[in-house]
Structure formats: C-alpha cells, structure tokens
Motif scaffolding. Structure first.
Motif, PDB file in Angstrom:
ATOM      1  N   LEU A 189       0.768  -1.275   0.047  1.00  0.00           N
ATOM      2  CA  LEU A 189       0.207  -0.024  -0.186  1.00  0.00           C
ATOM      3  C   LEU A 189       1.087   1.245   0.143  1.00  0.00           C
ATOM      4  N   GLN A 190       2.022   1.238   0.659  1.00  0.00           N
ATOM      5  CA  GLN A 190       2.884   2.223   0.625  1.00  0.00           C
ATOM      6  C   GLN A 190       3.580   2.378  -0.608  1.00  0.00           C
ATOM      7  N   ARG A 191       3.851   1.442  -1.606  1.00  0.00           N
ATOM      8  CA  ARG A 191       4.392   1.604  -2.699  1.00  0.00           C
ATOM      9  C   ARG A 191       3.328   2.218  -3.531  1.00  0.00           C
ATOM     10  N   THR A 192       2.155   1.783  -3.559  1.00  0.00           N
ATOM     11  CA  THR A 192       1.343   2.356  -4.618  1.00  0.00           C
ATOM     12  C   THR A 192       0.485   3.790  -4.170  1.00  0.00           C
ATOM     13  N   GLN A 193       0.973   4.152  -2.983  1.00  0.00           N
ATOM     14  CA  GLN A 193       0.670   5.364  -2.071  1.00  0.00           C
ATOM     15  C   GLN A 193      -0.930   5.233  -1.692  1.00  0.00           C
ATOM     16  N   ALA A 194      -1.518   4.130  -1.715  1.00  0.00           N
ATOM     17  CA  ALA A 194      -2.752   3.900  -1.366  1.00  0.00           C
ATOM     18  C   ALA A 194      -3.115   4.279   0.134  1.00  0.00           C
ATOM     19  N   LEU A 195      -2.170   4.037   0.862  1.00  0.00           N
ATOM     20  CA  LEU A 195      -1.933   4.447   2.296  1.00  0.00           C
ATOM     21  C   LEU A 195      -1.330   5.545   2.539  1.00  0.00           C
ATOM     22  N   ALA A 196      -1.831   6.696   2.773  1.00  0.00           N
ATOM     23  CA  ALA A 196      -1.194   7.801   3.035  1.00  0.00           C
ATOM     24  C   ALA A 196      -0.723   8.187   4.604  1.00  0.00           C
ATOM     25  N   ILE A 197       0.368   8.436   5.053  1.00  0.00           N
ATOM     26  CA  ILE A 197       0.965   8.751   6.313  1.00  0.00           C
ATOM     27  C   ILE A 197       1.101  10.181   6.567  1.00  0.00           C
ATOM     28  N   ARG A 198       0.491  10.771   7.517  1.00  0.00           N
ATOM     29  CA  ARG A 198       0.393  12.099   7.548  1.00  0.00           C
ATOM     30  C   ARG A 198       0.951  12.427   9.227  1.00  0.00           C
ATOM     31  N   VAL A 199       2.136  13.142   9.195  1.00  0.00           N
ATOM     32  CA  VAL A 199       2.533  13.504  10.807  1.00  0.00           C
ATOM     33  C   VAL A 199       2.568  15.137  10.788  1.00  0.00           C
ATOM     34  N   ARG A 200       1.793  15.730  11.820  1.00  0.00           N
ATOM     35  CA  ARG A 200       1.712  17.032  11.848  1.00  0.00           C
ATOM     36  C   ARG A 200       2.342  17.243  13.610  1.00  0.00           C
ATOM     37  N   GLN A 201       2.698  18.422  13.474  1.00  0.00           N
ATOM     38  CA  GLN A 201       3.271  18.949  14.959  1.00  0.00           C
ATOM     39  C   GLN A 201       2.059  19.932  15.429  1.00  0.00           C
ATOM     40  N   LYS A 202       1.830  19.729  16.834  1.00  0.00           N
ATOM     41  CA  LYS A 202       0.751  20.405  17.531  1.00  0.00           C
ATOM     42  C   LYS A 202       1.586  20.932  18.829  1.00  0.00           C
ATOM     43  N   GLU A 203       1.947  22.427  18.754  1.00  0.00           N
ATOM     44  CA  GLU A 203       2.628  22.732  19.862  1.00  0.00           C
ATOM     45  C   GLU A 203       3.941  21.926  20.004  1.00  0.00           C
ATOM     46  N   GLU A 204       4.084  21.359  21.202  1.00  0.00           N
ATOM     47  CA  GLU A 204       5.454  20.318  21.276  1.00  0.00           C
ATOM     48  C   GLU A 204       5.210  19.044  21.240  1.00  0.00           C
ATOM     49  N   THR A 205       4.039  18.555  20.554  1.00  0.00           N
ATOM     50  CA  THR A 205       3.877  17.268  20.546  1.00  0.00           C
ATOM     51  C   THR A 205       3.481  17.008  18.912  1.00  0.00           C
ATOM     52  N   PHE A 206       3.524  15.726  18.215  1.00  0.00           N
ATOM     53  CA  PHE A 206       3.417  15.410  17.205  1.00  0.00           C
ATOM     54  C   PHE A 206       2.393  14.391  17.221  1.00  0.00           C
ATOM     55  N   GLN A 207       1.468  14.442  16.165  1.00  0.00           N
ATOM     56  CA  GLN A 207       0.325  13.611  15.757  1.00  0.00           C
ATOM     57  C   GLN A 207       0.386  12.989  14.549  1.00  0.00           C
ATOM     58  N   ALA A 208       0.184  11.578  14.418  1.00  0.00           N
ATOM     59  CA  ALA A 208       0.488  10.920  13.272  1.00  0.00           C
ATOM     60  C   ALA A 208      -1.104  10.182  12.928  1.00  0.00           C
ATOM     61  N   LEU A 209      -1.393  10.461  11.456  1.00  0.00           N
ATOM     62  CA  LEU A 209      -2.486  10.100  10.904  1.00  0.00           C
ATOM     63  C   LEU A 209      -2.366   9.176   9.578  1.00  0.00           C
ATOM     64  N   ALA A 210      -3.179   8.539   9.614  1.00  0.00           N
ATOM     65  CA  ALA A 210      -3.230   7.386   8.253  1.00  0.00           C
ATOM     66  C   ALA A 210      -4.529   7.498   7.724  1.00  0.00           C
ATOM     67  N   ARG A 211      -4.371   7.555   6.176  1.00  0.00           N
ATOM     68  CA  ARG A 211      -5.620   7.813   5.385  1.00  0.00           C
ATOM     69  C   ARG A 211      -5.577   6.955   4.265  1.00  0.00           C
ATOM     70  N   VAL A 212      -6.435   6.319   4.010  1.00  0.00           N
ATOM     71  CA  VAL A 212      -6.547   5.237   2.753  1.00  0.00           C
ATOM     72  C   VAL A 212      -7.245   5.920   1.621  1.00  0.00           C
ATOM     73  N   ARG A 213      -6.753   5.719   0.419  1.00  0.00           N
ATOM     74  CA  ARG A 213      -7.095   6.335  -0.842  1.00  0.00           C
ATOM     75  C   ARG A 213      -8.420   5.742  -1.369  1.00  0.00           C
ATOM     76  N   PRO A 214      -9.353   6.523  -1.663  1.00  0.00           N
ATOM     77  CA  PRO A 214     -10.732   6.054  -1.899  1.00  0.00           C
ATOM     78  C   PRO A 214     -11.110   5.154  -2.989  1.00  0.00           C
ATOM     79  N   ALA A 215     -10.136   5.287  -4.151  1.00  0.00           N
ATOM     80  CA  ALA A 215     -10.354   4.545  -5.197  1.00  0.00           C
ATOM     81  C   ALA A 215      -8.990   3.414  -4.995  1.00  0.00           C
ATOM     82  N   LEU A 216      -9.573   2.218  -5.090  1.00  0.00           N
ATOM     83  CA  LEU A 216      -8.518   1.144  -4.857  1.00  0.00           C
ATOM     84  C   LEU A 216      -8.552  -0.135  -5.963  1.00  0.00           C
ATOM     85  N   ASP A 217      -7.322  -0.351  -6.501  1.00  0.00           N
ATOM     86  CA  ASP A 217      -7.458  -1.644  -7.439  1.00  0.00           C
ATOM     87  C   ASP A 217      -7.784  -3.022  -6.634  1.00  0.00           C
ATOM     88  N   PRO A 218      -7.929  -4.094  -7.252  1.00  0.00           N
ATOM     89  CA  PRO A 218      -8.285  -5.328  -6.553  1.00  0.00           C
ATOM     90  C   PRO A 218      -7.185  -5.752  -5.410  1.00  0.00           C
TER      91      PRO A 218
END
Length: 343
Positions: A185-214
C-alpha cells in the motif's frame, strides 16, 4: 651593466616584501573546502565505527557507551621570515647575493567529546521511539518492510518477534503479512501517512485512498480484519499502545534504541555460535577485516565487520544510524559544531 644590476638589487627588498605579503591570504578561506570534506568524512566514519563497536559490545554482554563529538575547532597560524643579502661592488657579475625566507603553517585542532549519560542516555537509548517518529520516517520514503521489523514491537497487538535475550518474544504468525500489506500500500501510495506538529507534540494520521485496485482492496480488507480497523473510518489516529482503545485508532508499540541495538547484536558472528538466520544484520568476524568492508572495528583479538557487498545489512545499519539521530533529542551536543577560522 653594473648600473642595471644595481637598480635590480635596489628593488630586491621591495620584491621580497611583496612576495611575502602575497602569501598572506586568509588561511581560513583556503582551508574551508579541504577541512569541511576531511572532517565530514572522518566524523561519518567514526560514527559508523562507534555504532558497530557498541553492537559488538552488546553481543559480548557489555554496556553500550557513546562519545558524541560536540565541537571541532581547527585553528591555524602562519609564521614567515625573510632575509636579503647582496653586494654591488667590486664586480657585479661576481658578487654573491642571496634571498631566503620560510613560511611555517601550524594547525591546532581541538575536538570536544560529550559522553551520552544520565537523562540524555535514558531519553535517547531507553525510551521507546514515538510512533510519530517511526511513521515520519515512513512518510519520508523509507520502506515499511525495512522499518517495522527493526523499530516496531507490535501493530494493534500483532507482535513482532525478538531474539534478543532481554526482550525475547515469539513473532505473531501474521506480523510479516501485515508488514507486507503495508509495504504494498505504501508503494502504490494507497495508504497515506501524515505527521503534523501541534505545539510541542506530534500527531500521526493514516488515510486510505478512496479508489483502490483489486490488490489494494484485498490488502485493506486483510488489515481491517486482522487489526480490527473499521472500514471507511477516514483518518486513523496513531497512538502509542499495544492495543487500540477504539476502532478509529491504530496502536503501534515501538522499540527503544537499546532494544534495536540488542536485536542487531544477535547478528554478530561468535566462535561456536553462528548468527541467527533471521538476524536483521549480518556482522562477520575474523582475524582481520577484509579490504572491502563497509565498516570494521577491532574487539579483543578479532575484527568484526559488515561486508561491503551485503546490501541488506548495509541498509539496516544505515536505518539504525538514522534512528539514532532521531532518537537523540538532547540539546547542545546533538550536532557537532565545526569551527574553521575564515579571517
């Protein structure tokens, strides 16, 4: 002829002074390019050797010890002397004359070492890596099937195996399959990882692409069922935990750098005890290191090295260096300060 020679000899002091002044250009400007390259090369090689030495030490049952280079100050001084001897009479053609001089360049480097001890040792070596750090490395392009076996202890309760005596545990049969699905999923970018900073902490989020192949759909379905992730949940909040508290979370338990080094130490060749076939890195040993070793250190009467042609071990060793740099969050001594006078 005598008059011309006399005028030439009269100009010699000025010529000598001009020659000496011409050599007085800034030493710092001349040395910056050379020193920067040389110090960078030596610091890089020293870091590799220190890391390998500590992995070997752990295999022998010794505690790790790191000395960080906190500053490098390279100072130069130049001393020059000149001398002029000439005679005009009685015969210019036969007069003895001499011009002499010397320039001495001295370098006085000062290197400051800071031992990794106390609170900084605890924070850098004993505290688990935060999931945000691991996922930020993945977001930067590092392969999950290289990163997760090294730095992750479990994903939503699916445990990674460990052969280190202090942390030994059996791997969940599905851990390798989970990591393989994440990698696809990482290789095809179907799973996106987003890390964002909030003040002095970091928050990580994962999102799946809507359109997927089999294949992507099959991987998402497998991960949803095996990890208990709710399909269509949108972004998943990544938390540091063995198990998630709700279906909108992805729980990742990470290893500490001490655990990682202990795991790598199981790949060290020892007399009568060959490294495990499942070892993350292969560290060979012998009476002397080969000429093409990626990195080699001497311990006792033996040499230990990573083969220059062992690409898998080299990649894992490089990733460990990256993890060491990220884990070292202490201020001040984290990056060497190299001072080269440029005036």
């Amino acid at each position: 002829m005598a008059r011309a020679a006399g005028r030439w000899l009269a100009l010699l002091p000025a010529l000598l002074l001009a020659a000496m002044l011409a050599g007085c250009t800034s030493i710092g400007v001349q040395r910056v390019g050379i020193d920067r390259t040389d110090y960078t090369r030596q610091l890089r090689q020293s870091d590799k050797e220190q890391l390998l030495a500590n992995i070997v030490a752990l295999r022998h049952g010794d505690a790790p010890m790191f000395l960080e280079v906190s500053s490098v100050i390279s100072q130069y001084s130049r001393e020059s002397t000149g001398e002029l001897q000439a005679a005009i009479a009685p015969a210019v053609d036969n007069d003895a004359g001499a011009i002499g001089g010397s320039v001495v360049l001295r370098e006085s480097p000062t290197v400051t070492y800071t031992p990794l001890t106390g609170e900084r040792f605890s924070r850098s070596m004993l505290a688990p890596l935060t999931p945000a750090v691991v996922l930020a490395t993945m977001e930067a392009g590092w392969a999950s099937d290289l990163l997760f076996p090294l730095a992750v202890r479990s994903i939503d309760g699916v445990g990674n195996g460990s052969s280190a005596p202090l942390f030994e545990q059996r791997a969940d049969p599905d851990f390798a399959a989970v990591v393989a699905a994440l990698r696809r999923l990482q290789r095809t970018q179907a799973l996106a990882i987003r890390v964002r900073q909030k003040e002095e902490t970091f928050q990580a989020l994962a999102r799946v692409r809507p359109a997927l192949d089999p294949q992507e759909l099959a991987d998402i379905t497998f991960l949803s069922e095996r990890l208990g992730i709710e399909r269509g949940a949108g972004e998943l909040r990544v938390v540091f935990s063995t198990y998630p508290h709700d279906r909108g979370e992805l729980a990742i338990a990470t290893r500490s750098m001490f655990e990682i080094l202990m795991e790598l130490a199981q790949g060290v060749e020892m007399p009568g005890s060959p490294p495990l076939a499942s070892a993350l890195v292969r560290i060979r040993s012998g009476a002397q290191a080969p000429a093409d070793a990626h990195v080699a250190v001497r311990s006792g009467d033996s040499w230990f090295w990573i083969d220059g042609h062992d690409e898998s071990s080299k990649r894992m060793f490089l990733l460990t260096q990256v993890m060491m740099s990220i884990a070292d969050t202490g201020g001040g001594a984290g990056s060497p300060l190299v001072t080269i006078p440029a005036g």
